[in-house]
Design a protein around this motif. Structure first.
Motif, PDB file in Angstrom:
ATOM      1  N   SER A   1       9.027 -11.599  14.411  1.00 49.19           N
ATOM      2  CA  SER A   1       9.467 -10.247  14.071  1.00 49.19           C
ATOM      3  C   SER A   1      10.526 -10.264  12.977  1.00 49.19           C
ATOM      4  O   SER A   1      10.827  -9.230  12.390  1.00 49.19           O
ATOM      5  CB  SER A   1       9.984  -9.528  15.312  1.00 49.19           C
ATOM      6  N   ILE A   2      11.072 -11.444  12.656  1.00 48.42           N
ATOM      7  CA  ILE A   2      12.090 -11.517  11.598  1.00 48.42           C
ATOM      8  C   ILE A   2      11.553 -10.956  10.273  1.00 48.42           C
ATOM      9  O   ILE A   2      12.287 -10.385   9.482  1.00 48.42           O
ATOM     10  CB  ILE A   2      12.598 -12.974  11.418  1.00 48.42           C
ATOM     11  N   PHE A   3      10.231 -11.085  10.062  1.00 45.54           N
ATOM     12  CA  PHE A   3       9.656 -10.609   8.799  1.00 45.54           C
ATOM     13  C   PHE A   3       9.552  -9.084   8.778  1.00 45.54           C
ATOM     14  O   PHE A   3       9.429  -8.489   7.721  1.00 45.54           O
ATOM     15  CB  PHE A   3       8.265 -11.214   8.579  1.00 45.54           C
ATOM     16  N   LEU A   4       9.551  -8.466   9.973  1.00 42.35           N
ATOM     17  CA  LEU A   4       9.336  -7.016  10.025  1.00 42.35           C
ATOM     18  C   LEU A   4      10.603  -6.236  10.324  1.00 42.35           C
ATOM     19  O   LEU A   4      10.666  -5.029  10.116  1.00 42.35           O
ATOM     20  CB  LEU A   4       8.272  -6.692  11.080  1.00 42.35           C
ATOM     21  N   THR A   5      11.636  -6.913  10.831  1.00 38.23           N
ATOM     22  CA  THR A   5      12.858  -6.189  11.185  1.00 38.23           C
ATOM     23  C   THR A   5      13.802  -6.073   9.993  1.00 38.23           C
ATOM     24  O   THR A   5      14.766  -5.324  10.041  1.00 38.23           O
ATOM     25  CB  THR A   5      13.591  -6.887  12.342  1.00 38.23           C
ATOM     26  N   ARG A   6      13.547  -6.828   8.933  1.00 44.44           N
ATOM     27  CA  ARG A   6      14.405  -6.719   7.742  1.00 44.44           C
ATOM     28  C   ARG A   6      13.699  -5.805   6.747  1.00 44.44           C
ATOM     29  O   ARG A   6      12.534  -6.026   6.419  1.00 44.44           O
ATOM     30  CB  ARG A   6      14.653  -8.111   7.157  1.00 44.44           C
ATOM     31  N   PRO A   7      14.402  -4.751   6.272  1.00 41.55           N
ATOM     32  CA  PRO A   7      13.708  -3.695   5.514  1.00 41.55           C
ATOM     33  C   PRO A   7      12.969  -4.189   4.261  1.00 41.55           C
ATOM     34  O   PRO A   7      11.821  -3.795   4.037  1.00 41.55           O
ATOM     35  CB  PRO A   7      14.834  -2.718   5.149  1.00 41.55           C
ATOM     36  N   ILE A   8      13.605  -5.045   3.448  1.00 42.34           N
ATOM     37  CA  ILE A   8      12.961  -5.445   2.181  1.00 42.34           C
ATOM     38  C   ILE A   8      11.715  -6.263   2.466  1.00 42.34           C
ATOM     39  O   ILE A   8      10.643  -6.059   1.885  1.00 42.34           O
ATOM     40  CB  ILE A   8      13.949  -6.235   1.295  1.00 42.34           C
ATOM     41  N   SER A   9      11.847  -7.213   3.401  1.00 39.19           N
ATOM     42  CA  SER A   9      10.719  -8.067   3.749  1.00 39.19           C
ATOM     43  C   SER A   9       9.585  -7.232   4.347  1.00 39.19           C
ATOM     44  O   SER A   9       8.410  -7.406   3.994  1.00 39.19           O
ATOM     45  CB  SER A   9      11.210  -9.160   4.713  1.00 39.19           C
ATOM     46  N   ALA A  10       9.939  -6.276   5.231  1.00 37.65           N
ATOM     47  CA  ALA A  10       8.904  -5.431   5.848  1.00 37.65           C
ATOM     48  C   ALA A  10       8.180  -4.605   4.789  1.00 37.65           C
ATOM     49  O   ALA A  10       6.952  -4.495   4.801  1.00 37.65           O
ATOM     50  CB  ALA A  10       9.531  -4.520   6.893  1.00 37.65           C
ATOM     51  N   THR A  11       8.950  -4.042   3.836  1.00 34.27           N
ATOM     52  CA  THR A  11       8.335  -3.230   2.778  1.00 34.27           C
ATOM     53  C   THR A  11       7.368  -4.073   1.953  1.00 34.27           C
ATOM     54  O   THR A  11       6.238  -3.652   1.658  1.00 34.27           O
ATOM     55  CB  THR A  11       9.431  -2.664   1.847  1.00 34.27           C
ATOM     56  N   LEU A  12       7.812  -5.276   1.566  1.00 29.21           N
ATOM     57  CA  LEU A  12       6.961  -6.138   0.738  1.00 29.21           C
ATOM     58  C   LEU A  12       5.682  -6.519   1.479  1.00 29.21           C
ATOM     59  O   LEU A  12       4.593  -6.524   0.905  1.00 29.21           O
ATOM     60  CB  LEU A  12       7.729  -7.392   0.320  1.00 29.21           C
ATOM     61  N   LEU A  13       5.811  -6.812   2.773  1.00 30.32           N
ATOM     62  CA  LEU A  13       4.621  -7.185   3.548  1.00 30.32           C
ATOM     63  C   LEU A  13       3.687  -5.993   3.718  1.00 30.32           C
ATOM     64  O   LEU A  13       2.462  -6.129   3.673  1.00 30.32           O
ATOM     65  CB  LEU A  13       5.026  -7.750   4.913  1.00 30.32           C
ATOM     66  N   PHE A  14       4.286  -4.801   3.881  1.00 27.26           N
ATOM     67  CA  PHE A  14       3.480  -3.587   3.995  1.00 27.26           C
ATOM     68  C   PHE A  14       2.699  -3.356   2.694  1.00 27.26           C
ATOM     69  O   PHE A  14       1.505  -3.031   2.712  1.00 27.26           O
ATOM     70  CB  PHE A  14       4.407  -2.400   4.304  1.00 27.26           C
TER      71      PHE A  14
END
Lengths: 138, 506
Positions: free
Chosen positions: B463-476
């Motif tokens: 979940s570390i990749f999804l709980t941080r806003p920049i990383s989550a946005t990039l993955l989205f």
């Protein structure tokens, strides 16, 4: 203690699965929509100067060029650069077939000397000399 | 140090000693390579890579940038004089350039190409400098999850969008990533895909693989598919600078070319070829005399030639700020960094500011060097253009073998170049993207190590990749890039079926 939860195995496995998935999707798309054009990238960089202007494929030339290059690489260290390059260049010219006779006689030697001088004396790279080692004045 | 102090230091370093000669040599090789049909800018740069072994990193980078800038101009020489584009990006230039040559104005067309290309190149470098420094300050806050997400997003975007087929592009990119896993694993020290061979412990040789995929495959292609006969040269071997009046006449086209080149350059996946076509069309649309286009318009030469030079600065924005190369040529710049032991990535500007500033200064210098070198070298280009194609092919192949060998005096390198030449040929024939593979090759080590590092920090919690806003946005966004073409295809097929079904229903 901090441990590497994934290990060295995960990344290659994930990538392999990804490639496999792409392959399956490509195969499925080919079976389902045969004949329809595939999805090209909207930013595709292919200009009009594409492969259409190239001539028909010749398997003999293709295999010949690969075989000649493989032999050249294999002989590169044992026989040295100066002995292997002229026959290799001549072989590629003959396989291609488009060279003028004059070029066939001159190019193998001129190219060999120019590249040798550039690397050996310009960039100071110890180019392999093979059996000529010790016989050359430098 | 302030920005200007750093740039001044960069200039001092770029002008140091033999540097200027090496740069001029790079530009000269770029122009000649670009002028020879079959050697594109990226191939000319790949062939120059072995010559950078002996140089320090900044000099090597600037020399390669010089090859890149030179090839953009060089491509227009056979386009104007022979109606054969030297590089794909110079194809629009021949429309009006060759018409001008037939009217006896070849020298003028070459002058416009040289001057407007230089203007476009210089402006793009200034924009690059203005964008990279602030972007670098944002990116510096990135942690491991963000860097991984960024690498994944960049790879998906470029691999998926730049090739002839989305799925094949993605598979090609994954193949490149997979190649970086060969050798000793940096985190655990395990051996991967070495087959018990000690010489594979250091992994595949990025430079040799790149030269194989870009250059060897191109040479094999030229041998396997007999080349078209060379055209004849129309016009004289001189360059005539445009007058002030003519410069005013092409001012609008040059401006359009610069803007188009910059925007297309910054967009990942689109390169010089796309920019010169778009610039040509836009210049015609906004021209006061659009009827002259295709009949020998100076604007028709100025717009595409400005654009393909302006792409350089644009391409380098994501390359230097984020570590994501915007084109083949930019990927080669990153490979040269790896060659000199510098890990490309979003922290280049923070970790190696002197390198980046020397590159900025060097880029301004090589663009200025284009004019004198371009004038002097024209005759040599004409000689190179008249070379028998097989002589050129054989010489390039021999250069590749000795060049890849010269790096480490290691026979495995030319073997890799040969093997990847065959693979690259197959990829080209079957519509896979060699550029995406090279991108994966450049990003692979960073992507894997940052992903595993993130999971070490989070104790294995994904979940570390999804709980941080920049990383989550990039993955989205990555997910969006993956889903978008499938949605578009489904929609298109549904529509075409409905259209086909409608008359049948009546």
């Amino acid at each position: 203690m901090l441990t590497d939860a994934l290990g060295p195995r995960f990344f290659p496995m994930a990538l392999g699965s990804g490639i496999l998935l792409c392959g399956l999707l490509l195969a499925a798309a080919e079976l389902l929509f045969r004949g329809e054009p595939s999805v090209a990238g909207p930013l595709s960089d292919a200009g009009p100067e594409g492969d259409e202007e190239a001539g028909p494929f010749s398997i003999a030339r293709f295999v010949g060029a690969i075989a000649a290059t493989a032999l050249y690489v294999a002989a590169f260290e044992p026989l040295g650069y100066l002995l292997t390059t002229p026959p290799y260049i001549a072989a590629i010219l003959l396989i291609h077939g488009g060279a003028r006779t004059r070029a066939l006689l001159i190019a193998p030697f001129v190219t060999t000397v120019v590249l040798y001088v550039t690397f050996r004396f310009g960039l100071l790279i110890p180019v392999p000399d093979g059996p000529l080692e010790g016989l050359l004045p430098w | 140090m302030s920005f200007f102090e750093q740039l001044a230091a960069g200039f001092a370093s770029a002008l140091d000693g033999y540097g200027i000669l090496i740069r001029a040599g790079g530009v000269a090789w770029g122009i000649i390579g670009g002028a020879i049909p079959g050697i594109s800018g990226a191939v000319a740069m790949a062939l120059a890579l072995p010559f950078t072994y002996a140089l320090d990193a900044p000099t090597a980078l600037v020399m390669l940038a010089g090859v890149w800038a030179g090839a953009n101009y060089g491509g227009s020489i056979p386009a104007i004089l022979m109606r054969i584009p030297g590089t794909p990006a110079s194809a629009p230039c021949l429309l009006d350039g060759y018409e001008l040559a037939k009217q006896g104005r070849a020298a003028k067309a070459l002058g416009i190409s040289l001057i407007c290309g230089t203007i476009g190149g210089l402006i793009s470098i200034f924009v690059l400098i203005a964008l990279v420094v602030p972007l670098g300050e944002i990116v510096v806050r990135f942690g491991s999850p963000e860097v991984f997400a960024l690498a994944l997003f960049g790879l998906t975007l470029i691999a998926g969008l730049s090739g002839p087929s989305f799925l094949k592009g993605i598979a090609s990119g994954f193949f490149g990533l997979l190649l970086t896993t060969v050798g000793l694993d940096s985190l655990t020290g395990s051996m991967r895909f070495t087959f018990g061979r000690a010489d594979l412990l250091t992994g595949v040789d990025t430079i040799s693989v790149m030269i194989g995929l870009f250059a060897v495959s191109e040479m094999f292609f030229l041998i396997a598919h007999p080349a078209r006969p060379a055209g004849t040269v129309v016009g004289t071997a001189t360059t005539e600078f445009p007058t002030l009046r003519e410069l005013r006449e092409v001012g609008r086209a040059t401006f359009i070319g610069t803007i188009v080149g910059l925007i297309v350059g910054i967009m990942p996946g689109a390169g010089a070829t796309a920019s010169s076509f778009v610039a040509y069309n836009e210049a015609r649309r906004w021209s006061k005399r659009p009827e002259l286009f295709g009949k020998g318009s100076l604007e028709g030469v100025a717009a595409p030639e400005t654009a393909n030079n302006a792409v350089q600065g644009g391409d380098l924005v994501p390359t230097l700020a984020l570590g994501i190369p915007g084109s083949n040529s930019a990927a080669i710049i990153l490979a040269a960094l790896i060659l000199h032991g510098i890990m490309p990535g979003p922290f280049l500007l923070t970790k190696n500011p002197e390198l980046v500033y020397t590159l900025f200064a060097g880029l301004i210098l090589v663009n200025l060097l284009m004019i004198p070198v371009g004038l002097v070298i024209l005759r040599l280009c004409l000689m190179a253009m008249k070379l028998d194609p097989p002589v050129l092919i054989a010489s390039v192949l021999s250069l590749i073998v000795i060049g890849t060998y010269a790096g480490d005096l290691f026979l495995l390198n030319p073997i890799q170049a040969l093997v990847f030449g065959v693979i690259g040929y197959g990829m080209r024939i079957w519509g896979f993207s060699a550029a995406a593979t090279v991108l994966g090759l450049v990003l692979g080590v960073l992507a894997e190590s940052e992903m595993r590092r993130s999971l070490i920090i989070s104790h294995g919690d994904w979940s570390i990749f999804l709980t941080r806003p920049i990383s989550a946005t990039l993955l989205f966004l990555t997910l969006g890039v993956l889903v978008y073409p499938a949605l578009m295809t489904a929609l298109r097929r549904w529509r075409s079926r409905r259209v086909a079904a409608a008359p049948a229903a009546k």
